[in-house]
Design a protein around this motif. Structure first.
Motif, mmCIF file in Angstrom:
data_model
loop_
_atom_site.group_PDB
_atom_site.id
_atom_site.type_symbol
_atom_site.label_atom_id
_atom_site.label_comp_id
_atom_site.label_asym_id
_atom_site.label_seq_id
_atom_site.Cartn_x
_atom_site.Cartn_y
_atom_site.Cartn_z
ATOM 1 N N HIS A 69 8.340 1.583 10.086
ATOM 2 C CA HIS A 69 7.508 0.464 9.660
ATOM 3 C C HIS A 69 7.781 0.037 8.220
ATOM 4 O O HIS A 69 6.968 -0.655 7.619
ATOM 5 N N LEU A 70 8.928 0.458 7.666
ATOM 6 C CA LEU A 70 9.250 0.048 6.291
ATOM 7 C C LEU A 70 9.276 -1.473 6.175
ATOM 8 O O LEU A 70 8.858 -2.032 5.160
ATOM 9 N N HIS A 71 9.731 -2.139 7.247
ATOM 10 C CA HIS A 71 9.823 -3.594 7.224
ATOM 11 C C HIS A 71 8.458 -4.269 7.229
ATOM 12 O O HIS A 71 8.372 -5.473 7.047
ATOM 13 N N ARG A 72 7.396 -3.478 7.443
ATOM 14 C CA ARG A 72 6.043 -4.033 7.355
ATOM 15 C C ARG A 72 5.456 -3.815 5.961
ATOM 16 O O ARG A 72 4.375 -4.317 5.659
ATOM 17 N N LEU A 73 6.144 -3.029 5.179
ATOM 18 C CA LEU A 73 5.683 -2.742 3.815
ATOM 19 C C LEU A 73 6.490 -3.505 2.776
ATOM 20 O O LEU A 73 5.958 -3.901 1.729
ATOM 21 N N LEU A 74 7.783 -3.661 3.040
ATOM 22 C CA LEU A 74 8.687 -4.337 2.106
ATOM 23 C C LEU A 74 9.360 -5.511 2.800
ATOM 24 O O LEU A 74 9.743 -5.414 3.965
ATOM 25 N N SER A 75 9.525 -6.595 2.043
ATOM 26 C CA SER A 75 10.236 -7.756 2.585
ATOM 27 C C SER A 75 11.733 -7.436 2.670
ATOM 28 O O SER A 75 12.206 -6.427 2.106
ATOM 29 N N THR B 217 -10.821 -7.505 -3.854
ATOM 30 C CA THR B 217 -11.248 -8.082 -2.583
ATOM 31 C C THR B 217 -12.192 -7.148 -1.840
ATOM 32 O O THR B 217 -12.235 -5.946 -2.106
ATOM 33 N N GLU B 218 -12.937 -7.724 -0.937
ATOM 34 C CA GLU B 218 -13.792 -6.932 -0.054
ATOM 35 C C GLU B 218 -13.391 -7.247 1.380
ATOM 36 O O GLU B 218 -13.107 -8.399 1.710
ATOM 37 N N ARG B 219 -13.369 -6.239 2.199
ATOM 38 C CA ARG B 219 -13.084 -6.400 3.630
ATOM 39 C C ARG B 219 -11.730 -7.043 3.893
ATOM 40 O O ARG B 219 -11.554 -7.771 4.867
ATOM 41 N N GLU B 220 -10.794 -6.815 3.008
ATOM 42 C CA GLU B 220 -9.435 -7.331 3.197
ATOM 43 C C GLU B 220 -8.475 -6.153 3.266
ATOM 44 O O GLU B 220 -8.680 -5.136 2.601
ATOM 45 N N THR B 221 -7.420 -6.309 4.056
ATOM 46 C CA THR B 221 -6.357 -5.312 4.040
ATOM 47 C C THR B 221 -5.270 -5.779 3.082
ATOM 48 O O THR B 221 -5.178 -6.971 2.766
ATOM 49 N N LEU B 222 -4.489 -4.835 2.606
ATOM 50 C CA LEU B 222 -3.442 -5.174 1.638
ATOM 51 C C LEU B 222 -2.357 -6.021 2.318
ATOM 52 O O LEU B 222 -1.765 -5.577 3.300
ATOM 53 N N PRO B 223 -2.121 -7.227 1.830
ATOM 54 C CA PRO B 223 -1.061 -8.066 2.418
ATOM 55 C C PRO B 223 0.304 -7.640 1.877
ATOM 56 O O PRO B 223 0.862 -8.253 0.970
ATOM 57 N N TRP B 224 0.821 -6.580 2.462
ATOM 58 C CA TRP B 224 2.014 -5.931 1.906
ATOM 59 C C TRP B 224 3.178 -6.901 1.706
ATOM 60 O O TRP B 224 3.830 -6.890 0.654
ATOM 61 N N LEU B 225 3.446 -7.715 2.700
ATOM 62 C CA LEU B 225 4.624 -8.583 2.600
ATOM 63 C C LEU B 225 4.356 -9.812 1.738
ATOM 64 O O LEU B 225 5.295 -10.478 1.306
#
Lengths: 131, 81
Positions: free
Chosen positions: A25-31, A65-73
């Motif tokens: 899942h590296l491609h979901r963490l780094l562009s 932020t609240e209730r947000e996930t980290l937008p990694w890409l």
């Protein structure tokens, strides 16, 4: 302007876990660009990846932020002039930064031994920014 | 969401236990985030595991974080009976 600071630490062991995961899942963490920047002559630069991930987490912290996930890409840590890291936001990350009224975001990354650390400094503008 | 293959919540539970064997068994209602079983870095792989187990595709830009807090919530959101 009001300063805001974010800091994060990523053990290199977390990068090793990611690279040998049964669910790659590296491609979901780094562009794609970040993955290219995270390679050296011997393969993946583990310290470089850990530093980049720490920087993304530190950027996320200044968004408050609240209730947000980290937008990694959407938070890219690229190589600026002189080789210094620079933050580039897109998509949801960019929208969150606007909502937080964040101006310039500066990042510094260091790594030594089994850890990488990143510090981010941003400034909140006094008036809401347009999109 | 698009269905690709059916599965069960057990694969998700097994993944958590594999990461945190000292916390086994993982209660169906324990808050995985508050109890630090999942952090922002592991969340990405966690979503991947849920996708594989449930056969659904999850758009992390539109998710409700509460759907990931407990195994019970995950099962309800991504493993419809």
């Amino acid at each position: 302007m009001i300063p805001r600071v974010g800091v994060d630490l990523v053990p290199l062991s977390r990068v090793e876990d990611i690279l040998r995961s049964a669910t790659p899942h590296l491609h979901r963490l780094l562009s794609d660009t970040e993955i290219s920047l995270s390679r050296n002559d011997s393969g993946f630069d583990h310290a470089g990846i850990a530093g980049r991930l720490a920087a993304k987490e530190a950027v996320f912290k200044v968004l408050h932020t609240e209730r947000e996930t980290l937008p990694w890409l959407g938070v890219e840590i690229l190589r600026g002039r002189g080789g210094w890291p620079e933050v580039q936001l897109s998509g949801r990350a960019r929208r969150l930064a606007h909502q937080a009224r964040l101006d310039t975001i500066a990042v510094s990354i260091t790594h030594d031994g089994p850890f990488a650390v990143a510090v981010v400094v941003a400034h909140i503008t006094s008036a809401p920014q347009g999109r | 969401m698009t269905s690709t293959a059916p599965g069960t919540i057990d694969a998700v539970r097994d993944w958590i236990v594999g990461k945190h064997p000292e916390r086994s068994p993982v209660d169906q209602h324990i808050d995985l985030i508050e109890n630090r079983l999942i952090d922002s870095l592991s969340f990405v792989e966690f979503v991947f595991v849920i996708e594989k187990a449930s056969g659904t595709s999850i758009d992390v830009d539109t998710v409700d974080i509460d759907d990931f807090r407990t195994l019970s919530a995950i099962e309800k959101a991504f493993f419809p009976a």
